[in-house]
Design a protein around this motif. Structure first.
Motif, mmCIF file in Angstrom:
data_model
loop_
_atom_site.group_PDB
_atom_site.id
_atom_site.type_symbol
_atom_site.label_atom_id
_atom_site.label_comp_id
_atom_site.label_asym_id
_atom_site.label_seq_id
_atom_site.Cartn_x
_atom_site.Cartn_y
_atom_site.Cartn_z
ATOM 1 N N LYS A 15 0.830 -1.204 0.000
ATOM 2 C CA LYS A 15 0.000 0.000 0.000
ATOM 3 C C LYS A 15 0.861 1.249 0.000
ATOM 4 C CE LYS A 15 -2.871 0.481 3.489
ATOM 5 N NZ LYS A 15 -2.543 1.694 4.267
ATOM 6 N N ALA A 16 2.009 1.204 0.680
ATOM 7 C CA ALA A 16 2.907 2.355 0.699
ATOM 8 C C ALA A 16 3.445 2.654 -0.697
ATOM 9 C CB ALA A 16 4.066 2.105 1.671
ATOM 10 N N LEU A 17 3.865 1.614 -1.415
ATOM 11 C CA LEU A 17 4.357 1.837 -2.778
ATOM 12 C C LEU A 17 3.245 2.387 -3.659
ATOM 13 C CD1 LEU A 17 6.464 1.673 -4.998
ATOM 14 C CD2 LEU A 17 5.895 -0.757 -5.295
ATOM 15 N N TYR A 18 2.047 1.860 -3.481
ATOM 16 C CA TYR A 18 0.938 2.360 -4.288
ATOM 17 C C TYR A 18 0.644 3.828 -3.980
ATOM 18 C CZ TYR A 18 -3.479 3.022 -6.556
ATOM 19 O OH TYR A 18 -4.457 3.536 -7.362
ATOM 20 N N SER A 19 0.606 4.182 -2.705
ATOM 21 C CA SER A 19 0.275 5.559 -2.331
ATOM 22 C C SER A 19 1.339 6.540 -2.809
ATOM 23 C CB SER A 19 0.098 5.675 -0.810
ATOM 24 O OG SER A 19 1.325 5.471 -0.135
ATOM 25 N N LEU A 20 2.581 6.089 -2.894
ATOM 26 C CA LEU A 20 3.665 6.956 -3.361
ATOM 27 C C LEU A 20 3.641 7.162 -4.870
ATOM 28 C CD1 LEU A 20 6.526 5.536 -1.116
ATOM 29 C CD2 LEU A 20 5.686 7.898 -1.060
ATOM 30 N N THR A 21 2.951 6.297 -5.574
ATOM 31 C CA THR A 21 2.945 6.373 -7.043
ATOM 32 C C THR A 21 1.567 6.686 -7.625
ATOM 33 O OG1 THR A 21 2.656 3.948 -7.135
ATOM 34 C CG2 THR A 21 4.897 4.806 -7.289
ATOM 35 N N TRP A 23 -0.516 9.334 -7.225
ATOM 36 C CA TRP A 23 -0.726 10.712 -7.670
ATOM 37 C C TRP A 23 0.551 11.389 -8.138
ATOM 38 C CZ3 TRP A 23 -5.586 12.530 -8.266
ATOM 39 C CH2 TRP A 23 -6.618 11.862 -7.600
ATOM 40 N N GLU A 24 1.694 10.726 -7.994
ATOM 41 C CA GLU A 24 2.984 11.311 -8.364
ATOM 42 C C GLU A 24 3.761 10.359 -9.264
ATOM 43 O OE1 GLU A 24 3.854 14.335 -7.622
ATOM 44 O OE2 GLU A 24 2.288 14.814 -6.173
ATOM 45 N N ASP A 25 4.686 10.903 -10.038
ATOM 46 C CA ASP A 25 5.498 10.098 -10.946
ATOM 47 C C ASP A 25 6.950 9.950 -10.487
ATOM 48 O OD1 ASP A 25 3.362 9.752 -12.736
ATOM 49 O OD2 ASP A 25 3.791 11.662 -13.714
ATOM 50 N N ASP A 26 7.276 10.448 -9.296
ATOM 51 C CA ASP A 26 8.664 10.389 -8.836
ATOM 52 C C ASP A 26 9.091 8.947 -8.574
ATOM 53 O OD1 ASP A 26 8.726 13.157 -8.885
ATOM 54 O OD2 ASP A 26 8.130 13.348 -6.782
ATOM 55 N N PRO A 27 10.337 8.585 -8.919
ATOM 56 C CA PRO A 27 10.828 7.235 -8.647
ATOM 57 C C PRO A 27 10.808 6.940 -7.146
ATOM 58 C CG PRO A 27 12.301 8.414 -10.134
ATOM 59 C CD PRO A 27 11.339 9.429 -9.604
ATOM 60 N N VAL A 28 10.486 5.704 -6.799
ATOM 61 C CA VAL A 28 10.411 5.274 -5.404
ATOM 62 C C VAL A 28 11.608 4.393 -5.080
ATOM 63 C CG1 VAL A 28 9.085 3.968 -3.709
ATOM 64 C CG2 VAL A 28 7.898 5.431 -5.353
ATOM 65 N N THR A 29 12.268 4.705 -3.975
ATOM 66 C CA THR A 29 13.400 3.919 -3.494
ATOM 67 C C THR A 29 13.031 3.293 -2.146
ATOM 68 O OG1 THR A 29 14.380 5.748 -2.251
ATOM 69 C CG2 THR A 29 14.970 5.558 -4.593
ATOM 70 N N TYR A 62 20.027 -0.782 -9.330
ATOM 71 C CA TYR A 62 20.024 0.666 -9.544
ATOM 72 C C TYR A 62 18.757 1.012 -10.311
ATOM 73 C CZ TYR A 62 24.953 0.047 -8.365
ATOM 74 O OH TYR A 62 26.119 -0.283 -7.730
ATOM 75 N N GLY A 63 17.822 1.624 -9.652
ATOM 76 C CA GLY A 63 16.570 1.969 -10.308
ATOM 77 C C GLY A 63 15.414 1.988 -9.345
ATOM 78 N N ALA A 64 14.284 2.462 -9.826
ATOM 79 C CA ALA A 64 13.100 2.631 -8.994
ATOM 80 C C ALA A 64 12.429 1.288 -8.708
ATOM 81 C CB ALA A 64 12.119 3.567 -9.680
ATOM 82 N N ILE A 65 11.778 1.220 -7.562
ATOM 83 C CA ILE A 65 10.973 0.060 -7.197
ATOM 84 C C ILE A 65 9.628 0.174 -7.901
ATOM 85 C CG2 ILE A 65 9.885 -1.177 -5.280
ATOM 86 C CD1 ILE A 65 12.047 0.176 -3.480
ATOM 87 N N THR A 66 9.195 -0.902 -8.511
ATOM 88 C CA THR A 66 7.907 -0.912 -9.201
ATOM 89 C C THR A 66 7.150 -2.199 -8.850
ATOM 90 O OG1 THR A 66 8.919 -1.932 -11.158
ATOM 91 C CG2 THR A 66 8.736 0.483 -11.136
#
Length: 213
Positions: A15-21, A23-29, A62-66
């Protein structure tokens, strides 16, 4: 295909990964997720690796979590439970919209699919929760409104009249102030709003008002 069983902690990370992505497009680490959940970065790294091992997240060195497809579906299932419970607490049990988030955080891990679908039917299958966040369908379908974060909306030189679409539930004090100001999803606001700060504007999403409104 969804995993048969996830722990409350695993569901919280999804749910945290979903909430971070959402409404926003910033990469998630892992650091971003750690800050979102208030845990140590090492704990976030370990859990993300675990979820990647279960085929729910993709975590390149090296890269965003998806999400994987199944991971996104699992996250949307948790989000559906959370937002329907929030709506029920507000509509049926007279909770304030500044109180429902914390209660739903506890209940979302304990209810069955049968209960949630009965709850959705009882509520009339609402499209959004009390804060304006869309509620996913039981099959994971979701319609995102083309809303713009308020600070960006003004910067784009958009019309001075807007329709409030969504208010972040992260700050209960902001929700209480919006109640006092008569601001809620679906209400019209004139921009710039004298009672909303630059920080407030990062937590509200709006749509252009229809012509003639």
């Amino acid at each position: 295909m969804l995993p048969t069983r996830l722990t409350s902690s695993e569901e919280n990370y999804l749910k945290a990964l979903y909430s971070l992505t959402e409404w926003e497009d910033d990469p998630v680490t892992t650091g971003t997720i750690a800050a979102q959940l208030g845990v140590a970065p090492a704990s976030a790294t370990a859990m993300v690796s675990k979820l990647a091992g279960k085929g729910l997240m993709v975590h390149p060195r090296y890269g965003a979590i998806t999400f994987t497809d199944s991971g996104r579906l699992a996250a949307l299932s948790v989000v559906r439970r959370h937002r329907l419970i929030e709506t029920f607490l507000l509509d049926e049990l007279d909770y304030g919209w500044d109180e429902v988030h914390e209660e739903a955080e506890l209940l979302e891990h304990t209810v069955s699919t049968r209960f949630i679908e009965a709850l959705a039917a009882r509520l009339g299958h609402p499209a959004a929760d009390p804060h304006g966040d869309p509620i996913p369908g039981p099959d994971g379908t979701l319609e995102m409104p083309p809303a713009i974060r308020l600070d960006r909306f003004e910067a784009n030189g958009s019309p001075t009249l807007a329709i409030l679409c969504r208010i972040s539930d992260e700050d209960p004090e902001l929700l209480r102030r919006c109640t006092d100001l008569g601001i809620s999803p679906g209400s019209s606001i004139v921009l710039p709003h004298p009672e909303l700060s630059n920080i407030d504007a990062t937590m509200l999403w709006v749509l252009p008002a229809p012509h003639g409104a």
